[in-house]
Write an enzyme that holds these catalytic residues in place. Sequence first.
Site, short mmCIF file in Angstrom:
data_model
loop_
_atom_site.label_atom_id
_atom_site.label_comp_id
_atom_site.label_asym_id
_atom_site.label_seq_id
_atom_site.Cartn_x
_atom_site.Cartn_y
_atom_site.Cartn_z
N TYR A 149 39.30 27.98 51.49
CA TYR A 149 38.55 27.61 50.29
C TYR A 149 39.46 26.84 49.34
CZ TYR A 149 34.96 30.59 52.14
OH TYR A 149 34.00 31.12 52.99
N SER A 150 38.95 25.72 48.81
CA SER A 150 39.72 24.93 47.85
C SER A 150 39.90 25.74 46.57
CB SER A 150 38.99 23.65 47.48
OG SER A 150 38.60 22.95 48.62
N CYS A 328 35.92 15.12 48.27
CA CYS A 328 35.86 16.53 48.69
C CYS A 328 34.42 17.03 48.74
CB CYS A 328 36.68 17.40 47.72
SG CYS A 328 36.93 19.08 48.33
N GLU A 368 39.30 15.67 51.75
CA GLU A 368 39.20 17.04 52.27
C GLU A 368 37.71 17.39 52.34
OE1 GLU A 368 42.48 19.84 52.05
OE2 GLU A 368 41.21 20.80 50.55
N TYR A 370 34.43 19.33 54.72
CA TYR A 370 34.23 20.47 55.64
C TYR A 370 32.76 20.64 55.98
CZ TYR A 370 34.07 22.28 50.79
OH TYR A 370 33.85 22.44 49.46
P1 FAD Z 1 30.24 31.32 59.31
O1 FAD Z 1 29.70 32.68 59.46
O2 FAD Z 1 31.60 31.05 59.84
O3 FAD Z 1 29.23 30.31 59.91
C1 FAD Z 1 29.57 28.97 60.09
C2 FAD Z 1 29.02 28.54 61.42
O4 FAD Z 1 27.61 28.63 61.39
C3 FAD Z 1 29.33 27.09 61.74
O5 FAD Z 1 30.57 26.97 62.35
C4 FAD Z 1 28.18 26.74 62.64
O6 FAD Z 1 28.48 27.16 63.95
C5 FAD Z 1 27.05 27.58 62.13
N1 FAD Z 1 26.16 26.81 61.28
C6 FAD Z 1 26.42 26.40 60.02
N2 FAD Z 1 25.36 25.73 59.53
C7 FAD Z 1 24.42 25.73 60.49
C8 FAD Z 1 23.14 25.19 60.60
N3 FAD Z 1 22.58 24.52 59.58
N4 FAD Z 1 22.46 25.36 61.74
C9 FAD Z 1 23.01 26.04 62.76
N5 FAD Z 1 24.25 26.56 62.74
C10 FAD Z 1 24.94 26.41 61.61
N6 FAD Z 1 33.45 26.32 51.17
C11 FAD Z 1 33.07 26.60 49.90
O7 FAD Z 1 32.01 27.19 49.66
N7 FAD Z 1 33.88 26.25 48.84
C12 FAD Z 1 35.06 25.60 49.03
O8 FAD Z 1 35.77 25.29 48.06
C13 FAD Z 1 35.46 25.33 50.37
N8 FAD Z 1 36.63 24.71 50.60
C14 FAD Z 1 37.01 24.44 51.87
C15 FAD Z 1 38.22 23.79 52.09
C16 FAD Z 1 38.62 23.49 53.37
C17 FAD Z 1 39.95 22.78 53.58
C18 FAD Z 1 37.81 23.84 54.46
C19 FAD Z 1 38.23 23.51 55.86
C20 FAD Z 1 36.61 24.49 54.26
C21 FAD Z 1 36.18 24.81 52.98
N9 FAD Z 1 34.99 25.48 52.73
C22 FAD Z 1 34.61 25.72 51.43
C23 FAD Z 1 34.13 25.97 53.84
C24 FAD Z 1 34.51 27.42 54.21
O9 FAD Z 1 35.81 27.44 54.78
C25 FAD Z 1 33.57 28.05 55.22
O10 FAD Z 1 33.50 27.22 56.35
C26 FAD Z 1 32.18 28.30 54.70
O11 FAD Z 1 32.22 29.17 53.58
C27 FAD Z 1 31.30 28.95 55.79
O12 FAD Z 1 31.94 30.09 56.24
P2 FAD Z 1 31.12 31.39 56.63
O13 FAD Z 1 32.06 32.42 57.15
O14 FAD Z 1 30.23 31.80 55.50
O15 FAD Z 1 30.20 30.87 57.78
#
Ligand code: FAD
Length: 370
Positions: A149-150, A328, A368, A370
């Site tokens: 997360y940023s 971003c 950046e 994602y």
């Molecule tokens: P997970 O449970 O891991 O689910 C994600 C997975 O669900 C995906 O990989 C995909 O397989 C599936 N999926 C997602 N959408 C769909 C769809 N529409 N249909 C079907 N399948 C789907 N997030 C923020 O909120 N704020 C930030 O500041 C932020 N900064 C980031 C900075 C960087 C450098 C990076 C790489 C990512 C950043 N993110 C940010 C994103 C964050 O890291 C997570 O990826 C995001 O919160 C989702 O994680 P999760 O565990 O909730 O989802």
Amino acid sequence: MYSQAKVIAGGLAHIPVVIAVFYFILTTFNKRALKFVEESKAKKPEVKVVEPKKVDVSKAEVQKTEATKVVKKKHADVPVNIYRPKTPYEGTVIDNYSLLEEGAIGRVNHITFDLKDSNPFLNYVEGQSIGIMPAGEDANGKPHKLRLYSIASTRHGDDFNGNTVSLCVRQLQYEKDGETINGICSTYLCDIKPGDKVKITGPVGKEMLLPDEEDANIVMLATGTGIAPMRAYLRRMFEATEKEKNKWNFRGKAWLFMGAPKSANLLYEEDLQRYLSENPNNFKYTKAISREQQNAKGGRMYIQDRVLESANELFNMIEDEKTHIYLCGLKGMEPGIDEAMTKAAEEKGLNWAELRPQLKKAGRWHVETY
Ligand code: FAD
Ligand code: A2P
């Protein structure tokens, strides 16, 4: 003629002399050996246990500016990976509140963690990210992997005491086979309560760092939570108490292009309006509210449409080598931004396909997504 008895008596008479010689050699050797051991002990470097110190951020700031002037080693002083997944820091949640207004789509929260008990101290700079390891286990019974997360706060934190870190998190939600799926880490973060402990890793990232120059121009292109690093930059530039702490007297132009689905989804709007009224000559704020505004073709208004509308002014800025561009948020916006930059560049007789790698090489194009 010697008798046998005389020979024996003569031999016996030499024994004390031989013993004395041996004794002399032995004691001399032992003394030297002892002296050598003593000397070696004295020479042996002392093993010092270096207690990790909490950085005095105001001093670090001054030292950093001096250091970067002398050594142009790229961002060597930026902290990375102080905490790794095997030994994360357990930070306490201080605050967790919604950033959205009534009628907004989804859930986006501002979450602050206490870092003061971290040892070594988890310090960071604007533009970096941290990792969060959600509680619980995955389908294979293994601990969940970290998500990045940023960081949305400056190194001085929202309360300016230099021992907190804040994030801006959207809960991931999507429909699959008629069922609503909640993202694991984003839901965990949006649900946590003050007092809860959260496993934190990092900091990581050197892509989105601000330049040191106080007269740099900063163009920011953000969608949704992509505002997080931009919020840290803008606080560093325009928030009074933060400025007192950081001694960074920003004199350039900051231009934020912000994409949100609805007005109620605009993030940190109150602060941004305040910066705007207090710094009309240094800050410009252009919104693309996709579900309330239309682009020239009658479609949803995205930030790339706003970029096109401002092509001339934007490229005048980009031609100035003091200008940095930061992108971003949604990965999906990258092709659209590229297309808009290509058209905008053409209007100025420039070739974006050539210009972009040059900007990247010069460390002025920061992405950046994602
Ligand atoms: P997970 O449970 O891991 O689910 C994600 C997975 O669900 C995906 O990989 C995909 O397989 C599936 N999926 C997602 N959408 C769909 C769809 N529409 N249909 C079907 N399948 C789907 N997030 C923020 O909120 N704020 C930030 O500041 C932020 N900064 C980031 C900075 C960087 C450098 C990076 C790489 C990512 C950043 N993110 C940010 C994103 C964050 O890291 C997570 O990826 C995001 O919160 C989702 O994680 P999760 O565990 O909730 O989802
Ligand atoms: P929309 O969802 O209306 O299509 P949030 O993260 O709060 O949902 O905000 C993301 C914003 O970015 C929304 O306004 C969203 O519009 C917009 N958006 C979605 N896809 C793109 C894209 N490809 N390029 C630029 N903006 C996009």
